[in-house]
Design a protein around this motif. Structure first.
Motif, PDB file in Angstrom:
ATOM      1  N   ARG A 181       0.851  -1.235   0.025  1.00  0.00           N
ATOM      2  CA  ARG A 181       0.076  -0.011  -0.010  1.00  0.00           C
ATOM      3  C   ARG A 181       0.938   1.093  -0.087  1.00  0.00           C
ATOM      4  O   ARG A 181       0.552   2.326  -0.541  1.00  0.00           O
ATOM      5  CB  ARG A 181      -0.897  -0.130   1.265  1.00  0.00           C
ATOM      6  CG  ARG A 181      -1.641   1.023   1.483  1.00  0.00           C
ATOM      7  CD  ARG A 181      -1.357   1.990   2.677  1.00  0.00           C
ATOM      8  NE  ARG A 181      -2.051   3.292   2.861  1.00  0.00           N
ATOM      9  CZ  ARG A 181      -1.585   4.269   2.407  1.00  0.00           C
ATOM     10  NH1 ARG A 181      -0.417   4.433   1.658  1.00  0.00           N
ATOM     11  NH2 ARG A 181      -2.353   5.363   2.527  1.00  0.00           N
ATOM     12  N   PHE A 182       1.914   1.107   0.593  1.00  0.00           N
ATOM     13  CA  PHE A 182       2.943   2.655   0.736  1.00  0.00           C
ATOM     14  C   PHE A 182       3.811   2.697  -0.489  1.00  0.00           C
ATOM     15  O   PHE A 182       4.136   3.535  -0.754  1.00  0.00           O
ATOM     16  CB  PHE A 182       3.806   2.524   2.137  1.00  0.00           C
ATOM     17  CG  PHE A 182       2.801   2.746   3.195  1.00  0.00           C
ATOM     18  CD1 PHE A 182       2.425   3.982   3.578  1.00  0.00           C
ATOM     19  CD2 PHE A 182       2.535   1.580   4.111  1.00  0.00           C
ATOM     20  CE1 PHE A 182       1.722   4.067   4.821  1.00  0.00           C
ATOM     21  CE2 PHE A 182       1.592   1.772   5.373  1.00  0.00           C
ATOM     22  CZ  PHE A 182       1.189   3.090   5.543  1.00  0.00           C
ATOM     23  N   MET A 183       4.147   1.205  -1.011  1.00  0.00           N
ATOM     24  CA  MET A 183       4.795   1.340  -2.084  1.00  0.00           C
ATOM     25  C   MET A 183       4.311   2.080  -3.290  1.00  0.00           C
ATOM     26  O   MET A 183       4.912   2.613  -4.288  1.00  0.00           O
ATOM     27  CB  MET A 183       5.255  -0.111  -2.762  1.00  0.00           C
ATOM     28  CG  MET A 183       6.254  -0.843  -1.723  1.00  0.00           C
ATOM     29  SD  MET A 183       6.347  -2.400  -2.268  1.00  0.00           S
ATOM     30  CE  MET A 183       7.811  -3.047  -1.203  1.00  0.00           C
ATOM     31  N   VAL A 184       2.756   2.144  -3.506  1.00  0.00           N
ATOM     32  CA  VAL A 184       2.149   2.465  -4.645  1.00  0.00           C
ATOM     33  C   VAL A 184       1.953   4.117  -4.223  1.00  0.00           C
ATOM     34  O   VAL A 184       1.576   4.830  -5.164  1.00  0.00           O
ATOM     35  CB  VAL A 184       1.136   1.867  -5.114  1.00  0.00           C
ATOM     36  CG1 VAL A 184       1.423   0.661  -5.718  1.00  0.00           C
ATOM     37  CG2 VAL A 184       0.030   1.750  -3.984  1.00  0.00           C
ATOM     38  N   ASP A 185       2.307   4.479  -2.946  1.00  0.00           N
ATOM     39  CA  ASP A 185       1.713   5.801  -2.627  1.00  0.00           C
ATOM     40  C   ASP A 185       2.944   6.932  -2.823  1.00  0.00           C
ATOM     41  O   ASP A 185       3.853   6.723  -2.169  1.00  0.00           O
ATOM     42  CB  ASP A 185       1.483   5.926  -0.862  1.00  0.00           C
ATOM     43  CG  ASP A 185       0.840   7.150  -0.709  1.00  0.00           C
ATOM     44  OD1 ASP A 185       0.989   8.132  -1.462  1.00  0.00           O
ATOM     45  OD2 ASP A 185      -0.146   7.126   0.179  1.00  0.00           O
ATOM     46  N   PRO A 186       2.713   7.954  -3.966  1.00  0.00           N
ATOM     47  CA  PRO A 186       3.472   8.758  -4.396  1.00  0.00           C
ATOM     48  C   PRO A 186       3.963   9.662  -3.056  1.00  0.00           C
ATOM     49  O   PRO A 186       5.042  10.399  -3.248  1.00  0.00           O
ATOM     50  CB  PRO A 186       2.949   9.581  -5.327  1.00  0.00           C
ATOM     51  CG  PRO A 186       1.534   9.405  -5.372  1.00  0.00           C
ATOM     52  CD  PRO A 186       1.193   8.093  -4.654  1.00  0.00           C
ATOM     53  N   ARG A 187       3.217   9.953  -2.156  1.00  0.00           N
ATOM     54  CA  ARG A 187       3.499  10.657  -1.005  1.00  0.00           C
ATOM     55  C   ARG A 187       4.537  10.110   0.144  1.00  0.00           C
ATOM     56  O   ARG A 187       5.299  10.642   0.687  1.00  0.00           O
ATOM     57  CB  ARG A 187       2.174  11.005  -0.161  1.00  0.00           C
ATOM     58  CG  ARG A 187       1.134  11.744  -0.669  1.00  0.00           C
ATOM     59  CD  ARG A 187      -0.122  11.856   0.197  1.00  0.00           C
ATOM     60  NE  ARG A 187      -0.656  10.390  -0.200  1.00  0.00           N
ATOM     61  CZ  ARG A 187      -1.859  10.148   0.356  1.00  0.00           C
ATOM     62  NH1 ARG A 187      -2.578  11.051   0.725  1.00  0.00           N
ATOM     63  NH2 ARG A 187      -2.294   8.886   0.412  1.00  0.00           N
ATOM     64  N   ASP A 188       4.765   8.852  -0.061  1.00  0.00           N
ATOM     65  CA  ASP A 188       5.703   8.109   0.562  1.00  0.00           C
ATOM     66  C   ASP A 188       7.288   8.187   0.018  1.00  0.00           C
ATOM     67  O   ASP A 188       7.213   7.694  -0.962  1.00  0.00           O
ATOM     68  CB  ASP A 188       5.466   6.624   0.914  1.00  0.00           C
ATOM     69  CG  ASP A 188       6.267   6.185   2.241  1.00  0.00           C
ATOM     70  OD1 ASP A 188       7.349   6.133   2.026  1.00  0.00           O
ATOM     71  OD2 ASP A 188       5.619   5.290   2.905  1.00  0.00           O
ATOM     72  N   LYS A 189       7.859   8.657   0.685  1.00  0.00           N
ATOM     73  CA  LYS A 189       9.304   8.978  -0.343  1.00  0.00           C
ATOM     74  C   LYS A 189      10.245   7.990   0.028  1.00  0.00           C
ATOM     75  O   LYS A 189      11.584   8.256  -0.126  1.00  0.00           O
ATOM     76  CB  LYS A 189      10.023  10.386   0.223  1.00  0.00           C
ATOM     77  CG  LYS A 189       9.034  11.527   0.266  1.00  0.00           C
ATOM     78  CD  LYS A 189       8.684  11.688  -1.391  1.00  0.00           C
ATOM     79  CE  LYS A 189       7.867  13.068  -1.571  1.00  0.00           C
ATOM     80  NZ  LYS A 189       6.929  12.768  -2.869  1.00  0.00           N
ATOM     81  N   ARG A 190      10.011   6.956   0.548  1.00  0.00           N
ATOM     82  CA  ARG A 190      10.948   5.846   0.541  1.00  0.00           C
ATOM     83  C   ARG A 190      11.458   5.286  -0.551  1.00  0.00           C
ATOM     84  O   ARG A 190      10.831   5.073  -1.420  1.00  0.00           O
ATOM     85  CB  ARG A 190      10.491   4.849   1.613  1.00  0.00           C
ATOM     86  CG  ARG A 190      10.543   5.012   3.134  1.00  0.00           C
ATOM     87  CD  ARG A 190       9.893   3.454   3.955  1.00  0.00           C
ATOM     88  NE  ARG A 190       8.485   3.703   3.756  1.00  0.00           N
ATOM     89  CZ  ARG A 190       7.722   2.665   4.371  1.00  0.00           C
ATOM     90  NH1 ARG A 190       8.328   1.850   5.217  1.00  0.00           N
ATOM     91  NH2 ARG A 190       6.577   2.782   4.540  1.00  0.00           N
TER      92      ARG A 190
END
Ligand code: HEM
Ligand code: SF4
Ligand code: SF4
Ligand code: FES
Lengths: 242, 218
Positions: A181-190
């Motif tokens: 879910r976080f991998m596809v989220d452009p707001r997560d800069k990881r």
């Protein structure tokens, strides 16, 4: 037409009582129209045995607290109609999670630990401005985030998974799906390397054997099969590039 | 993951790519062994076209040293596979008990298939080693020697090894497809691989029948 008599056999054990031993206890009750297991269990508690422990909150397949092994399969009790089951029903608590007593397990601690280990929050250095409009996101990305985000943390996928049953540190399909879910989220800069550190190991994506009991057990059909494969491929590529 | 809490975890984390390499090695050795097994069965299947063709193939594999490179390579891949794929099996007694009880409780097809894969793996380790040993011991391969072997009581041995090997290979490849998402849908993957497996088993049984027939006539 007379109603069916249901024979409900329930796992009884309270780990907090020093002398208690695990056993099965049988309850008989009359089936009613449109009866869910939620209704049946509450009837048992009200009319037959006030000591029976089990969890419910929303009774609408939203909160994820009523999951249990229903005739061997992990299901939500509030979403399961007795008419879809044979008249003999066996109820066990979910495996893997800490037993609170009888059918009640503590999924909360497990999922809390999962959030911490997978760092399940948006990593960004952007200052939050409560006055500003939210950044726009195209619909496709929003849907790709929404799909894994639907998970209600019921624990059915974890309970069904042999690997999670024998490897204590394995984060299970719910965990891998959470990271996706976080991998596809452009707001997560990881970066991919940072995600690799989180799930690119035997406790994460490379610990999954691919039995798909998780995918077959999710009561709200989170597409776990494709999520798991996607994360595995992505993490393999990321790892090879490191 | 969360910061390492023990020395052992910290040391494991210091080499973060090991788990990836082992997982890739599992898939790579698995795919290589399936490729080998299927080609092997096609080669053995040439007996269906007669002893001459079988012997010609066996001779040319020997003459051009394909057998001399191929057999040691397969043995090495086999050993690596035992280590990297075998690590997934429940070896501790308590893990075995949990796996068995859990598989029975959830009565889930793919989970049972995996239990079957662990069991067939054990059969292959033992019978595969005996098979390789007995063939190498009487090198070179000829149709006549194979026919004698099959006819001298080895028939049921080979039927069991064939079934265990093809089951393990077919479902192993299925699992790779599912884990890595190589085929969009696992029902399609399962269907395709079952058809191939049944075809290969048929070739194998046909070959065994021919060997038995030739052996009886010798
Ligand atoms: C004819 C020989 C063999 C072939 C063609 C073969 C093929 C495969 C394949 C393709 C897989 C799937 C790998 C993956 O999921 O990445 C697999 C899994 C497995 N193999 Fe083999 N294998 C053979 C022999 C053996 C032997 C001798 C063992 C003995 C230990 C073994 C143990 C296993 C185990 C335990 C698994 C399950 C691992 C998992 O589910 O992740 N295999 N095999
Ligand atoms: S695919 Fe199998 S091993 Fe992987 S998380 Fe799902 S149930 Fe567990
Ligand atoms: S992925 Fe599905 S089965 Fe797993 S915890 Fe979430 S809702 Fe439950
Ligand atoms: S009670 Fe909330 S999901 Fe069943």
């Amino acid at each position: 037409m007379s109603n069916r008599q249901l024979k409900i056999s329930v796992f009884r054990y309270n780990p907090n009582l020093p002398d208690d031993k695990p056993r099965m206890q049988e309850y008989q009750l009359e089936e009613q129209q449109g009866m869910t297991l939620f209704v049946a269990l509450n009837k048992i508690r009200e009319e037959l045995d006030p000591s029976l422990m089990f969890d419910f909150v929303c009774r609408a397949a939203i909160c994820g607290s009523c999951a249990m092994m229903i005739n061997g399969k992990p299901r939500l009790a509030c979403k399961t109609l007795t008419k879809d089951l044979p008249s003999e029903i066996t109820l066990m608590p979910l495996p893997v999670f800490k037993l609170v007593g009888d059918l009640a397990v503590d999924t909360g601690t497990w999922f809390r630990d999962l959030q911490v280990r997978t760092e399940a929050w948006v990593h960004t250095d952007k200052e939050f401005d409560s006055q500003a409009l939210e950044d726009r996101m195209d619909n496709e990305t929003a849907l790709a985030i929404y799909e894994p985000e639907r998970c209600i943390e019921c624990g059915c996928c974890v309970a069904s998974c042999v690997t999670a049953n024998i490897r204590e540190d394995f984060i299970g399909a719910a965990g891998i799906n959470r990271v996706a879910r976080f991998m596809v989220d452009p707001r997560d800069k990881r970066s991919d390397a940072q995600y690799f550190e989180v799930v690119g190991n035997e406790d994460g994506t490379f610990g999954c054997v691919g039995l798909m009991a998780c995918d077959d057990s999710c009561p709200i059909q989170v597409p776990l099969e494709s999520q798991l494969a996607w994360v595995r491929r992505k993490m393999a590529l990321a790892g090879l590039k490191l | 993951m969360e910061s390492a809490k023990t020395l052992q975890k910290a040391l494991i984390r210091a080499n973060p790519k090991t788990d990836l390499y082992v997982d890739l090695a599992e898939a790579a050795t698995g795919i290589s062994l399936v490729a080998f097994l299927w080609i092997h069965m096609l080669f053995v299947g040439t007996i269906l076209f007669g002893k001459q063709i079988f012997d010609l193939l066996a001779e040319s594999l020997d003459k051009y040293y394909l057998a001399h490179i191929g057999i040691p390579a397969v043995i090495v891949i086999f050993l690596v596979h035992i280590f990297v794929a075998g690590r997934r099996a429940p070896w501790r007694l308590s893990d075995m008990q949990t796996t068995w009880r859990h598989a029975r409780m959830i009565a889930h097809t793919d989970t049972w298939i995996w239990v079957g894969q662990v069991v067939t793996a054990l059969i292959i380790v033992i019978m595969g080693s005996i098979h390789v040993w007995s063939v190498m011991y009487e090198w070179p391969i000829t149709a006549a020697k194979s026919a004698l072997r099959v006819d001298s009581g080895y028939l049921w041995f080979y039927v069991l090894l064939l079934l265990a090997g093809e089951y393990h290979a077919g479902f192993g490849l299925y699992r790779i497809c599912v884990k890595w998402g190589l085929i969009s849908n696992r029902r399609t993957a399962g269907w395709v691989l079952k058809v191939i497996t049944v075809a290969i088993v048929a070739i194998g049984l046909g070959a065994l029948y021919m060997f038995k027939k030739f052996g009886g006539a010798l």
